[in-house]
Design an enzyme around this catalytic site. Structure first.
Site, PDB file in Angstrom:
ATOM      1  N   CYS A   1      -2.023  -2.885   6.907  1.00  0.00           N
ATOM      2  CA  CYS A   1      -2.087  -1.971   7.154  1.00  0.00           C
ATOM      3  C   CYS A   1      -3.182  -1.874   8.670  1.00  0.00           C
ATOM      4  CB  CYS A   1      -1.697  -0.473   6.606  1.00  0.00           C
ATOM      5  SG  CYS A   1      -2.701  -0.274   4.915  1.00  0.00           S
TER       6      CYS A   1
ATOM      7  N   HIS B   1      -6.067  -6.216   3.947  1.00  0.00           N
ATOM      8  CA  HIS B   1      -4.456  -5.206   4.279  1.00  0.00           C
ATOM      9  C   HIS B   1      -4.034  -4.810   4.921  1.00  0.00           C
ATOM     10  CE1 HIS B   1      -5.776  -2.367   0.699  1.00  0.00           C
ATOM     11  NE2 HIS B   1      -6.958  -3.725   0.748  1.00  0.00           N
TER      12      HIS B   1
ATOM     13  N   GLN C   1      -5.759  -0.273  -3.502  1.00  0.00           N
ATOM     14  CA  GLN C   1      -6.345  -1.334  -4.810  1.00  0.00           C
ATOM     15  C   GLN C   1      -7.070  -1.014  -5.673  1.00  0.00           C
ATOM     16  OE1 GLN C   1      -8.383  -4.373  -1.686  1.00  0.00           O
ATOM     17  NE2 GLN C   1      -9.531  -4.896  -3.835  1.00  0.00           N
TER      18      GLN C   1
ATOM     19  N   CYS D   1       0.873  -0.844   0.039  1.00  0.00           N
ATOM     20  CA  CYS D   1      -0.225   0.279   0.174  1.00  0.00           C
ATOM     21  C   CYS D   1       0.993   1.330   0.037  1.00  0.00           C
ATOM     22  CB  CYS D   1      -0.915   0.010   1.325  1.00  0.00           C
ATOM     23  SG  CYS D   1      -0.095   0.961   2.733  1.00  0.00           S
ATOM     24  N   GLU D   2       1.197   1.924  -0.863  1.00  0.00           N
ATOM     25  CA  GLU D   2       1.522   3.356  -1.233  1.00  0.00           C
ATOM     26  C   GLU D   2       0.890   4.176   0.239  1.00  0.00           C
ATOM     27  OE1 GLU D   2       0.008   5.774  -4.310  1.00  0.00           O
ATOM     28  OE2 GLU D   2      -1.241   6.483  -3.275  1.00  0.00           O
ATOM     29  N   HIS D   3       0.857   4.464   1.029  1.00  0.00           N
ATOM     30  CA  HIS D   3       0.382   4.716   2.195  1.00  0.00           C
ATOM     31  C   HIS D   3       1.349   4.521   2.903  1.00  0.00           C
ATOM     32  CE1 HIS D   3      -3.381   5.290   0.494  1.00  0.00           C
ATOM     33  NE2 HIS D   3      -2.971   6.297   0.196  1.00  0.00           N
ATOM     34  N   HIS D   4       1.589   3.752   3.649  1.00  0.00           N
ATOM     35  CA  HIS D   4       2.027   2.868   4.869  1.00  0.00           C
ATOM     36  C   HIS D   4       3.006   1.940   4.165  1.00  0.00           C
ATOM     37  CE1 HIS D   4      -1.880   3.178   6.601  1.00  0.00           C
ATOM     38  NE2 HIS D   4      -1.070   4.020   7.429  1.00  0.00           N
TER      39      HIS D   4
HETATM   40 ZN   LIG Z   1      -2.733   1.315   4.229  1.00  0.00          ZN
END
Ligand SMILES: [Zn+2]
Length: 211
Positions: A173, A171, A143, A102-105
């Site tokens: 995260c 996910h 996603q 995931c690009e956020h975490h």
């Molecule tokens: Zn994430």
């Protein structure tokens, strides 16, 4: 990208391979390894202890592998794998395992992709569909975007009457941090062409994938 020695990009052969007989000074990507070293210090670790000595190198190699999709294009993957075929019946490949970040975490999300298409004089080698998924999964992703990128790439490459992509993923995260919901899974879909315009076609696909 930083200069690298010609070491294989594949993940290490074993989780606990300490490579003690290997040259301890072997460098894969000095800059990258320095960053990982700093991260280890930052989380309160001692990067010089036995088990962590080669961790910066391993992390650098692992992350390069997990983001290797940036260096690949759909054209690379599908070239030489398209065949002329007059059949018009729906082709469905389901339960394609995928792993992404995931690009956020930068934490993994993973699950299964189900892909269907309605050929328009062109069919593609079935294993290539899984490889197209990997081209986009092995990048930093969300996603939703992964789903539409796979659908649009296949629609473009196949010039198909329609393409359907459904992704089911967990996910980490969400599972390991944040709301800590271990059982939830996220489903996304992208319908193109006749899968979008025809309820019947879409329903047929959904029944094939058991939804
Ligand atoms: Zn994430």
């Amino acid at each position: 990208m930083a200069l690298k020695q010609n070491l294989p990009l594949d993940p290490d052969p074993g989780h606990y391979v300490a490579s003690l007989d290997e040259d301890d000074d072997l460098v894969y990507d000095a800059e990258f390894e320095k960053l990982v070293h700093q991260m280890l210090v930052r989380v309160g670790e001692d990067p010089t202890r036995e088990g962590l000595k080669r961790t910066p190198l391993r992390v650098a190699k692992a992350l390069d592998f997990l983001t290797s999709g940036y260096a690949l294009s759909v054209e690379d993957v599908v070239s030489n794998a398209l065949f002329h075929e007059d059949g018009k019946e729906m082709v469905v490949v389901r339960d394609i395992e995928f792993y992404s970040l995931c690009e956020h975490h930068m934490l993994p999300f993973f699950g299964h992709a189900h892909v269907g298409y309605l050929p328009n004089k062109k069919v593609i080698g079935l294993s290539k569909i899984a490889r197209v998924v990997d081209v986009f999964a092995r990048r930093l992703q969300v996603q939703e975007r992964l789903t539409t990128q796979v659908a649009d790439a296949l629609m473009g490459a196949l010039d198909a009457h329609g393409v359907a992509v459904v992704l089911e993923a967990s996910h980490t995260c969400m599972m390991m941090r944040g709301v800590q919901k271990q059982k939830s899974s996220t489903i996304t879909s992208a319908m193109r062409g006749s899968f979008e315009s025809s309820t019947r076609t879409r329903a047929e696909f959904m029944s094939f994938i058991g939804r």
